[in-house]
Design a protein around this motif. Structure first.
Motif, mmCIF file in Angstrom:
data_model
loop_
_atom_site.group_PDB
_atom_site.id
_atom_site.type_symbol
_atom_site.label_atom_id
_atom_site.label_comp_id
_atom_site.label_asym_id
_atom_site.label_seq_id
_atom_site.Cartn_x
_atom_site.Cartn_y
_atom_site.Cartn_z
ATOM 1 N N SER A 134 -0.963 -36.801 -5.255
ATOM 2 C CA SER A 134 0.138 -37.159 -4.645
ATOM 3 C C SER A 134 0.314 -37.517 -3.328
ATOM 4 O O SER A 134 0.917 -38.293 -3.092
ATOM 5 C CB SER A 134 0.979 -35.608 -4.654
ATOM 6 O OG SER A 134 2.061 -35.788 -4.011
ATOM 7 N N ILE A 138 1.023 -33.344 3.647
ATOM 8 C CA ILE A 138 0.292 -32.677 2.549
ATOM 9 C C ILE A 138 -1.067 -32.808 2.817
ATOM 10 O O ILE A 138 -1.790 -31.486 2.601
ATOM 11 C CB ILE A 138 0.689 -33.239 1.297
ATOM 12 C CG1 ILE A 138 2.192 -33.133 0.874
ATOM 13 C CG2 ILE A 138 0.047 -32.568 0.037
ATOM 14 C CD1 ILE A 138 2.654 -34.122 -0.217
ATOM 15 N N ASN A 172 2.045 -40.879 -2.317
ATOM 16 C CA ASN A 172 2.914 -40.973 -1.242
ATOM 17 C C ASN A 172 2.486 -41.825 -0.231
ATOM 18 O O ASN A 172 3.526 -42.771 0.500
ATOM 19 C CB ASN A 172 2.829 -39.523 -0.400
ATOM 20 C CG ASN A 172 3.755 -38.746 -0.803
ATOM 21 O OD1 ASN A 172 4.994 -38.858 -1.077
ATOM 22 N ND2 ASN A 172 3.323 -37.382 -1.368
ATOM 23 N N ASN A 217 3.648 -26.455 -8.062
ATOM 24 C CA ASN A 217 3.479 -27.634 -7.132
ATOM 25 C C ASN A 217 4.494 -28.768 -7.332
ATOM 26 O O ASN A 217 5.064 -29.280 -6.295
ATOM 27 C CB ASN A 217 1.842 -28.105 -7.240
ATOM 28 C CG ASN A 217 1.192 -26.899 -6.241
ATOM 29 O OD1 ASN A 217 1.381 -25.789 -5.958
ATOM 30 N ND2 ASN A 217 -0.003 -27.622 -5.972
ATOM 31 N N SER A 218 4.406 -29.014 -8.696
ATOM 32 C CA SER A 218 5.429 -30.167 -8.689
ATOM 33 C C SER A 218 6.684 -30.105 -8.337
ATOM 34 O O SER A 218 7.595 -30.945 -7.989
ATOM 35 C CB SER A 218 5.273 -30.558 -10.063
ATOM 36 O OG SER A 218 5.548 -29.737 -11.164
ATOM 37 N N LEU A 252 7.024 -30.436 -4.881
ATOM 38 C CA LEU A 252 7.273 -31.747 -4.503
ATOM 39 C C LEU A 252 8.347 -32.571 -4.720
ATOM 40 O O LEU A 252 8.883 -33.447 -3.879
ATOM 41 C CB LEU A 252 5.775 -32.494 -5.295
ATOM 42 C CG LEU A 252 4.339 -32.206 -4.743
ATOM 43 C CD1 LEU A 252 3.482 -32.815 -5.959
ATOM 44 C CD2 LEU A 252 4.117 -32.670 -3.378
ATOM 45 N N LEU A 260 -2.435 -32.396 -5.765
ATOM 46 C CA LEU A 260 -2.104 -32.728 -4.194
ATOM 47 C C LEU A 260 -2.756 -33.931 -3.769
ATOM 48 O O LEU A 260 -2.028 -34.894 -3.309
ATOM 49 C CB LEU A 260 -2.406 -31.557 -3.322
ATOM 50 C CG LEU A 260 -1.411 -30.260 -3.649
ATOM 51 C CD1 LEU A 260 -1.341 -29.415 -2.323
ATOM 52 C CD2 LEU A 260 0.071 -30.932 -3.564
ATOM 53 N N LEU A 279 4.059 -24.592 -0.931
ATOM 54 C CA LEU A 279 3.026 -25.266 -1.493
ATOM 55 C C LEU A 279 1.680 -24.687 -0.908
ATOM 56 O O LEU A 279 0.698 -24.755 -1.725
ATOM 57 C CB LEU A 279 3.256 -26.804 -0.978
ATOM 58 C CG LEU A 279 2.445 -27.716 -1.851
ATOM 59 C CD1 LEU A 279 3.046 -27.901 -3.233
ATOM 60 C CD2 LEU A 279 2.826 -29.366 -1.253
ATOM 61 N N ALA A 296 8.596 -35.634 -2.384
ATOM 62 C CA ALA A 296 7.225 -36.504 -2.593
ATOM 63 C C ALA A 296 7.019 -37.284 -3.680
ATOM 64 O O ALA A 296 7.452 -36.769 -4.655
ATOM 65 C CB ALA A 296 6.241 -35.337 -2.160
ATOM 66 N N HIS A 351 10.061 -38.760 -6.026
ATOM 67 C CA HIS A 351 10.419 -39.118 -4.822
ATOM 68 C C HIS A 351 11.895 -40.058 -5.034
ATOM 69 O O HIS A 351 12.315 -40.616 -4.130
ATOM 70 C CB HIS A 351 9.638 -40.434 -4.012
ATOM 71 C CG HIS A 351 9.296 -41.462 -4.760
ATOM 72 N ND1 HIS A 351 8.302 -41.500 -5.673
ATOM 73 C CD2 HIS A 351 9.754 -42.614 -4.455
ATOM 74 C CE1 HIS A 351 8.357 -42.767 -6.175
ATOM 75 N NE2 HIS A 351 8.901 -43.454 -5.345
#
Length: 333
Positions: free
Chosen positions: A149, A183, A153, A94-95, A98, A146, A137, A103, A107
């Motif tokens: 995140s 997301i 975000n 996932n990371s 991202l 998530l 994802l 994200a 970012h």
């Protein structure tokens, strides 16, 4: 549009199709690599030094994310049975996704790279380049990571854009904020995510098109320009729609997401979403401030107009934005 550019854009679209239709993680990784290799020539084609720097930065960040992704899918193949390890691998995959889409908390490369790109490349980076990582994802997500995140975000996207004067950086932070919404929508359903992405892409395309036609890169340029009132109204309507104000079409996908969050008892998260949307509206209004004031200092020697056919298309899109509530009630019934 020369043949060279057309070829790379075709490969860019094709590579996304490879990734999202692949039935193995390795196929997804290959699609991501082809995507990276086709986007870099599009960025670095211009003679601008900033563009070359942006291409190099983009290559480095994407390749780091790809290496991570490849490492963890190989680990997943080897250590598939162990649940604890599996949980950690899902976080790592996932990371890396991202990081690929820019994200938060990965970012930091995004606003720097956006600053060196043309409006057309910015449009691709903010819309099409988000599709593959988002869909990957959704296959294998770690809910806690998530949610963390999403909140980052939303907050970073709203606060980061406050002290910017560059339109491209403002649009970059706007994109980071909208990633939070996207997301959260993909955690609900893929159809809702697709709808949100479609609406966001539609609004961003109008913004990038307008700024490209006006050759604007900074806020103060919008104050100097002697624009027709209709162009100003178009800018105003589409920005307010992007901010998610109720009469406009941009409010509709946000309304659905807020509805789902409330149904699932994410009350604090919904509150943060709404508060940060107000900050987003504040800096959108900073961009369109000259549109509010129809009578302000004008440079008489600087006349600005669009060709008629382009102007008609723009007006049509603006009407579509205003009809948001009518269209959304039609969708509901």
């Amino acid at each position: 549009m020369n043949s060279n550019k057309m070829f790379f854009i075709f490969i860019l679209f094709f590579s996304t199709m490879i990734s999202i239709s692949s039935n193995s993680w390795f196929g997804c990784w290959i699609g991501l690599e082809i995507n990276l290799m086709s986007f870099i020539p599009l960025i670095s084609k211009s003679n601008n030094l900033l563009a070359s720097e942006a291409a190099l930065k983009y290559f480095l960040t994407q390749s780091i994310a790809s290496i991570n992704f490849l490492f963890y899918i190989i680990m997943k193949m080897i250590l598939f049975k162990n649940f604890e390890i599996n949980n950690m691998i899902s976080m790592m995959i996932n990371s890396s996704m991202l990081m690929k889409m820019g994200a938060a908390p990965f970012h930091f490369w995004f606003p720097n790279i956006v600053e060196g790109l043309s409006w057309f490349n910015n449009f691709i980076l903010m819309t099409w380049q988000k599709i593959t990582p988002m869909i990957l994802l959704s296959y294998y997500f770690n809910k806690n990571l998530l949610i963390f995140s999403i909140l980052l975000n939303i907050i970073i996207g709203a606060i980061g854009g406050l002290n910017q004067t560059s339109l491209r950086k403002m649009m970059a932070f706007s994109s980071i904020n909208n990633l939070g919404w996207m997301i959260s929508s993909i955690m609900v359903s893929e159809n809702l995510w697709f709808f949100y992405l479609f609406m966001y892409s539609f609004l961003i395309s109008i913004m990038c098109f307008l700024f490209y036609m006006m050759n604007s890169y900074f806020i103060n340029q919008l104050f100097i320009m002697n624009m027709k009132p209709m162009i100003k109204i178009s800018l105003l309507v589409n920005f307010l729609s992007l901010g998610g104000l109720p009469p406009f079409i941009g409010f509709f996908p946000k309304w659905i997401i807020i509805n789902f969050l409330m149904m699932n008892n994410f009350y604090l998260m919904t509150f943060i979403f709404i508060m940060m949307s107000l900050i987003m509206l504040f800096f959108y209004i900073r961009i369109i401030y000259s549109s509010f004031m129809m009578n302000y200092f004008k440079m008489k020697w600087f006349k600005f107009n669009f060709k008629n056919n382009l102007f008609t298309i723009l007006n049509f899109f603006s009407i579509f934005s205003i009809m948001g509530i009518i269209l959304s009630t039609m969708f509901f019934f």
